[in-house]
Design an enzyme around this catalytic site. Structure first.
Site, PDB file in Angstrom:
ATOM      1  N   LYS A  66      10.987   9.758  -1.538  1.00 23.92           N
ATOM      2  CA  LYS A  66       9.966  10.700  -1.088  1.00 23.92           C
ATOM      3  C   LYS A  66      10.268  12.090  -1.641  1.00 23.92           C
ATOM      4  O   LYS A  66       9.414  12.735  -2.230  1.00 23.92           O
ATOM      5  CB  LYS A  66       9.941  10.731   0.434  1.00 23.92           C
ATOM      6  CG  LYS A  66       8.880  11.630   0.985  1.00 23.92           C
ATOM      7  CD  LYS A  66       8.677  11.392   2.463  1.00 23.92           C
ATOM      8  CE  LYS A  66       7.496  12.175   2.984  1.00 23.92           C
ATOM      9  NZ  LYS A  66       7.808  13.481   3.508  1.00 23.92           N
ATOM     10  N   LYS A  89      23.593  19.193   5.250  1.00 23.33           N
ATOM     11  CA  LYS A  89      22.622  20.131   5.842  1.00 23.33           C
ATOM     12  C   LYS A  89      23.134  21.566   5.754  1.00 23.33           C
ATOM     13  O   LYS A  89      22.364  22.497   5.507  1.00 23.33           O
ATOM     14  CB  LYS A  89      22.352  19.795   7.316  1.00 23.33           C
ATOM     15  CG  LYS A  89      21.676  18.474   7.537  1.00 23.33           C
ATOM     16  CD  LYS A  89      20.224  18.491   7.099  1.00 23.33           C
ATOM     17  CE  LYS A  89      19.618  17.118   7.324  1.00 23.33           C
ATOM     18  NZ  LYS A  89      18.375  16.891   6.621  1.00 23.33           N
ATOM     19  N   LYS A 147      15.996   5.715  -8.203  1.00 23.39           N
ATOM     20  CA  LYS A 147      15.174   5.028  -7.215  1.00 23.39           C
ATOM     21  C   LYS A 147      13.921   5.819  -6.868  1.00 23.39           C
ATOM     22  O   LYS A 147      13.919   7.035  -6.942  1.00 23.39           O
ATOM     23  CB  LYS A 147      15.999   4.917  -5.918  1.00 23.39           C
ATOM     24  CG  LYS A 147      16.472   3.523  -5.610  1.00 23.39           C
ATOM     25  CD  LYS A 147      17.427   3.490  -4.441  1.00 23.39           C
ATOM     26  CE  LYS A 147      16.899   4.072  -3.145  1.00 23.39           C
ATOM     27  NZ  LYS A 147      17.684   3.662  -1.981  1.00 23.39           N
TER      28      LYS A 147
END
Ligand code: TRP
Length: 329
Positions: free
Chosen positions: A197, A111, A194
């Protein structure tokens, strides 16, 4: 019978990979365990969603899980922020979570790299909140993907530390729920990796048939097999992997043979694949829409869920307060 806790990201609208991977396994898991499934809408605040988006996201994800077959009659299905006991345990656990160990968490470091303008304390203590979610129900199993393994390890550590500090054997140390070999990995439509989203390579359960056709027709392939019997390239193999999950074995066989004999037309294969994805997801899509338009049903689900979750959580809080030394006069 194990007690299982699983938190669901409230922005995690479901794609085919989620459905044929985790969710299918959840449907079996809920019949064999005492499961708590909740929408992690406190965690969602770390990214500062607008008030008008927060509720819609929660509702969408909840409707999708219910449409897939998560059964509120069997499992406890609730919304994290409906259970304020979680925030109390979070506060208590924070006293024994060290800034140093939190700063070393991989997700926190990521982050810092990705959103340097919003490194809030909620992000730092995210693993503490997650630990509270889990141990408040004294769970012994948690289904986690690779990205959550370290968080589960920290949960184990916080549970162990609490037991040590107060010289009790109160919180179990939860293990990862093991689906064994049943975990199917669905690739994305972009040729590598894969379905995800954020990768922008997915087909969502809530996508309309038109959107699904458009996405599948744009999927990456190659210029065609160069020689008879040649192995498909990775992008084409990926389409076959999806086809294996949604199409008849005869369909897969047909296109496999066409590929082997260099007669394949990827356009035809994609058309077939799109229709098969639509057929398989159609009942789920209509169920999502039915549920979304039934606020009375949703409201009943979450209030029953909150009641069950709070019964379990408040018992833990009562006992934890006693252990810590908060006593009545
Ligand atoms: N951190 C999890 C995720 O991003 C969501 C989550 C929150 C969770 N609390 C949890 C998962 C408790 C399992 C148990 O996917």
């Amino acid at each position: 019978m194990d007690t299982v806790v699983s938190g669901i990201r409230s922005t995690g609208t479901l794609h085919l990979g989620n459905y044929f991977g985790a969710i299918k396994n959840f449907l079996k898991m809920q019949t064999e365990n005492n499961c708590y499934f909740f929408i992690a809408d406190y965690h969602a605040l770390t990214t500062h969603p607008k008030p008008e988006d927060l509720h819609g996201n929660i509702k969408q994800v909840l409707a999708e899980y219910l449409a897939c077959g998560i059964d509120p009659e069997i499992a406890t299905v609730f919304i994290q922020s409906d259970v304020p006991e979680v925030s109390e345990l979070y506060l208590l656990l924070n006293m024994n979570a060290y800034v140093g160990e939190l700063e070393r968490t991989a997700s926190f470091k990521e982050k810092i790299r990705k959103q340097p303008d919003n490194i809030n304390a909620g992000l730092l203590t995210y693993p503490v909140l997650m630990a509270a979610d889990i141990i408040i129900h004294k769970a012994n199993k948690v289904p986690v993907g690779k990205d959550q393994e370290q968080h589960l390890e920290m949960t184990r550590r916080f549970a162990r530390r609490f037991n040590m500090i107060y010289d009790v054997n109160y919180f179990p140390e939860p293990d990862a729920y093991n689906f064994g070999k049943q975990l199917v990995k669905i690739p994305g439509l972009d040729g590598t990796g894969k379905m995800g989203k954020s990768e922008g390579n997915g087909v969502f359960l809530a996508d309309t048939p038109q959107e699904i056709r458009k996405k599948v027709m744009r999927a990456v392939t190659d210029t065609g097999p160069a020689a008879q019997g040649q192995e498909p390239s990775e992008p084409v193999k990926n389409l076959f992997t999806i086809m294996n999950v949604v199409s008849d074995p005869d369909t897969v066989k047909f296109f496999t043979e066409k590929h082997a004999s260099c007669e394949i037309r990827y356009g035809d294969m994609k058309k077939q694949l799109a229709e098969d994805i639509i057929r398989v997801t159609d009942p789920i899509r209509s169920k999502i829409n039915d549920i979304l338009s039934d606020n009375r049903y949703l409201s009943r689900v979450v209030s029953t869920g909150a009641e069950k979750a709070r019964a379990s959580a408040s018992k833990t809080i009562r006992e934890v307060r006693e252990i810590i030394g908060y006593r009545s006069f």
